[in-house]
Motif scaffolding. Structure first.
Motif, PDB file in Angstrom:
ATOM      1  N   TYR A  41       0.865  -1.174   0.000  1.00  0.00           N
ATOM      2  CA  TYR A  41       0.000   0.000   0.000  1.00  0.00           C
ATOM      3  C   TYR A  41       0.906   1.230   0.000  1.00  0.00           C
ATOM      4  O   TYR A  41       1.568   1.520   0.994  1.00  0.00           O
ATOM      5  N   LEU A  42       0.920   1.935  -1.140  1.00  0.00           N
ATOM      6  CA  LEU A  42       1.866   3.016  -1.384  1.00  0.00           C
ATOM      7  C   LEU A  42       1.122   4.346  -1.465  1.00  0.00           C
ATOM      8  O   LEU A  42       0.434   4.625  -2.458  1.00  0.00           O
ATOM      9  N   GLY A  43       1.257   5.159  -0.416  1.00  0.00           N
ATOM     10  CA  GLY A  43       0.586   6.457  -0.381  1.00  0.00           C
ATOM     11  C   GLY A  43       1.169   7.410  -1.404  1.00  0.00           C
ATOM     12  O   GLY A  43       2.352   7.342  -1.726  1.00  0.00           O
ATOM     13  N   ARG A  44       0.331   8.324  -1.886  1.00  0.00           N
ATOM     14  CA  ARG A  44       0.766   9.228  -2.946  1.00  0.00           C
ATOM     15  C   ARG A  44       0.860  10.696  -2.508  1.00  0.00           C
ATOM     16  O   ARG A  44       1.071  11.567  -3.340  1.00  0.00           O
ATOM     17  N   SER A  45       0.727  10.962  -1.215  1.00  0.00           N
ATOM     18  CA  SER A  45       0.856  12.343  -0.761  1.00  0.00           C
ATOM     19  C   SER A  45       1.743  12.398   0.474  1.00  0.00           C
ATOM     20  O   SER A  45       2.048  11.389   1.101  1.00  0.00           O
ATOM     21  N   GLY A  47       2.346  15.269   3.801  1.00  0.00           N
ATOM     22  CA  GLY A  47       2.036  16.556   4.407  1.00  0.00           C
ATOM     23  C   GLY A  47       0.846  17.250   3.770  1.00  0.00           C
ATOM     24  O   GLY A  47       0.815  18.473   3.663  1.00  0.00           O
ATOM     25  N   GLY A  48      -0.127  16.460   3.294  1.00  0.00           N
ATOM     26  CA  GLY A  48      -1.330  17.028   2.713  1.00  0.00           C
ATOM     27  C   GLY A  48      -1.205  17.461   1.265  1.00  0.00           C
ATOM     28  O   GLY A  48      -2.138  18.001   0.690  1.00  0.00           O
ATOM     29  N   ARG A  49      -0.046  17.238   0.660  1.00  0.00           N
ATOM     30  CA  ARG A  49       0.079  17.605  -0.756  1.00  0.00           C
ATOM     31  C   ARG A  49       0.488  16.394  -1.589  1.00  0.00           C
ATOM     32  O   ARG A  49       1.175  15.500  -1.121  1.00  0.00           O
ATOM     33  N   TRP A  50       0.049  16.395  -2.829  1.00  0.00           N
ATOM     34  CA  TRP A  50       0.284  15.313  -3.786  1.00  0.00           C
ATOM     35  C   TRP A  50       1.759  15.288  -4.141  1.00  0.00           C
ATOM     36  O   TRP A  50       2.300  16.275  -4.627  1.00  0.00           O
ATOM     37  N   VAL A  51       2.456  14.173  -3.936  1.00  0.00           N
ATOM     38  CA  VAL A  51       3.878  14.101  -4.279  1.00  0.00           C
ATOM     39  C   VAL A  51       4.194  13.030  -5.319  1.00  0.00           C
ATOM     40  O   VAL A  51       5.291  13.011  -5.861  1.00  0.00           O
ATOM     41  N   ALA A 125      13.049   1.901  -1.847  1.00  0.00           N
ATOM     42  CA  ALA A 125      13.120   2.842  -2.973  1.00  0.00           C
ATOM     43  C   ALA A 125      11.948   3.816  -2.953  1.00  0.00           C
ATOM     44  O   ALA A 125      12.125   5.022  -3.199  1.00  0.00           O
ATOM     45  N   TYR A 126      10.752   3.336  -2.658  1.00  0.00           N
ATOM     46  CA  TYR A 126       9.570   4.198  -2.636  1.00  0.00           C
ATOM     47  C   TYR A 126       9.685   5.239  -1.523  1.00  0.00           C
ATOM     48  O   TYR A 126       9.422   6.429  -1.742  1.00  0.00           O
ATOM     49  N   LYS A 127      10.072   4.794  -0.351  1.00  0.00           N
ATOM     50  CA  LYS A 127      10.195   5.719   0.778  1.00  0.00           C
ATOM     51  C   LYS A 127      11.235   6.800   0.488  1.00  0.00           C
ATOM     52  O   LYS A 127      11.006   7.977   0.773  1.00  0.00           O
ATOM     53  N   ARG A 128      12.368   6.406  -0.080  1.00  0.00           N
ATOM     54  CA  ARG A 128      13.416   7.379  -0.404  1.00  0.00           C
ATOM     55  C   ARG A 128      12.972   8.333  -1.514  1.00  0.00           C
ATOM     56  O   ARG A 128      13.107   9.549  -1.388  1.00  0.00           O
ATOM     57  N   ARG A 129      12.475   7.778  -2.602  1.00  0.00           N
ATOM     58  CA  ARG A 129      12.154   8.596  -3.774  1.00  0.00           C
ATOM     59  C   ARG A 129      11.034   9.584  -3.501  1.00  0.00           C
ATOM     60  O   ARG A 129      11.063  10.712  -3.981  1.00  0.00           O
ATOM     61  N   PHE A 130      10.026   9.182  -2.719  1.00  0.00           N
ATOM     62  CA  PHE A 130       8.849  10.025  -2.527  1.00  0.00           C
ATOM     63  C   PHE A 130       8.704  10.540  -1.098  1.00  0.00           C
ATOM     64  O   PHE A 130       7.637  11.015  -0.710  1.00  0.00           O
ATOM     65  N   ASP A 131       9.777  10.455  -0.305  1.00  0.00           N
ATOM     66  CA  ASP A 131       9.807  10.986   1.061  1.00  0.00           C
ATOM     67  C   ASP A 131       8.623  10.479   1.883  1.00  0.00           C
ATOM     68  O   ASP A 131       7.922  11.239   2.534  1.00  0.00           O
ATOM     69  N   GLN A 132       8.407   9.167   1.842  1.00  0.00           N
ATOM     70  CA  GLN A 132       7.317   8.541   2.592  1.00  0.00           C
ATOM     71  C   GLN A 132       7.863   7.955   3.894  1.00  0.00           C
ATOM     72  O   GLN A 132       8.963   7.418   3.925  1.00  0.00           O
ATOM     73  N   ARG A 133       7.094   8.052   4.953  1.00  0.00           N
ATOM     74  CA  ARG A 133       7.502   7.485   6.239  1.00  0.00           C
ATOM     75  C   ARG A 133       7.318   5.987   6.292  1.00  0.00           C
ATOM     76  O   ARG A 133       8.067   5.287   6.977  1.00  0.00           O
ATOM     77  N   SER A 134       6.297   5.468   5.595  1.00  0.00           N
ATOM     78  CA  SER A 134       6.038   4.035   5.681  1.00  0.00           C
ATOM     79  C   SER A 134       5.314   3.541   4.440  1.00  0.00           C
ATOM     80  O   SER A 134       4.733   4.322   3.688  1.00  0.00           O
ATOM     81  N   VAL A 135       5.380   2.240   4.254  1.00  0.00           N
ATOM     82  CA  VAL A 135       4.624   1.515   3.238  1.00  0.00           C
ATOM     83  C   VAL A 135       4.040   0.307   3.954  1.00  0.00           C
ATOM     84  O   VAL A 135       4.775  -0.424   4.621  1.00  0.00           O
ATOM     85  N   LEU A 136       2.730   0.127   3.853  1.00  0.00           N
ATOM     86  CA  LEU A 136       2.101  -1.035   4.467  1.00  0.00           C
ATOM     87  C   LEU A 136       2.329  -2.246   3.567  1.00  0.00           C
ATOM     88  O   LEU A 136       2.097  -2.177   2.358  1.00  0.00           O
TER      89      LEU A 136
END
Length: 146
Positions: A41-45, A47-51, A125-136
């Motif tokens: 499950y890969l979030g696409r935002s 801090g409230g903005r689309w990244v 890679a996803y966390k680094r590239r899109f500055d995400q804290r977590s991936v479920l």
């Protein structure tokens, strides 16, 4: 049977601890084979903005996910939500990647890396590239028939 990703800390930073293939693979009916289903499950935002734009997602899928799981996968669009530390409900668009791999033996993955290692590489890679804290990551045993 369901296993969730745990998080361990290494030198002060959180690292994903991915589950191995679930124990006790299901006994499958004739014509079906024991499999492992992994969902990311890969979030696409952030801090409230689309990244993660559609174009950025397609590049990530082509460069990071498809080469690691060349036998096939499914991508679904989702809407996720959770409660943040301040008690607010946060919502965001999400990509759900479903991977079905053999429970034993292998698939045609590159470099012979284990399923767990390939999933961990995608998450990192996803966390680094899109500055995400977590991936479920959800992992469970299943029977598959094609």
């Amino acid at each position: 049977m369901l296993a969730l990703v745990a998080t361990a800390t290494t030198e002060g930073r959180a690292e994903p601890v991915l589950p191995a293939a679930p124990a006790g693979a299901a006994e499958c009916a004739a014509g079906a084979v024991a499999a492992v289903v992994t969902e990311l499950y890969l979030g696409r935002s952030r801090g409230g903005r689309w990244v993660v734009s559609d174009a950025a997602w397609e590049r990530f899928l082509a460069r990071e996910i498809t080469p690691r799981f060349p036998d096939g996968l499914t991508v679904l669009d989702g809407r996720g939500q959770w409660r943040d530390g301040a008690g607010r409900v946060v919502r965001e668009a999400t990509k759900v990647v479903v991977l079905v791999t053999p429970a034993t033996g292998g698939d045609r993955a590159t470099a012979g890396a284990s399923r767990e290692a390939r999933v961990a590489a995608i998450v990192d890679a996803y966390k680094r590239r899109f500055d995400q804290r977590s991936v479920l990551v959800l992992t469970r045993a299943a029977c598959a028939q094609f």
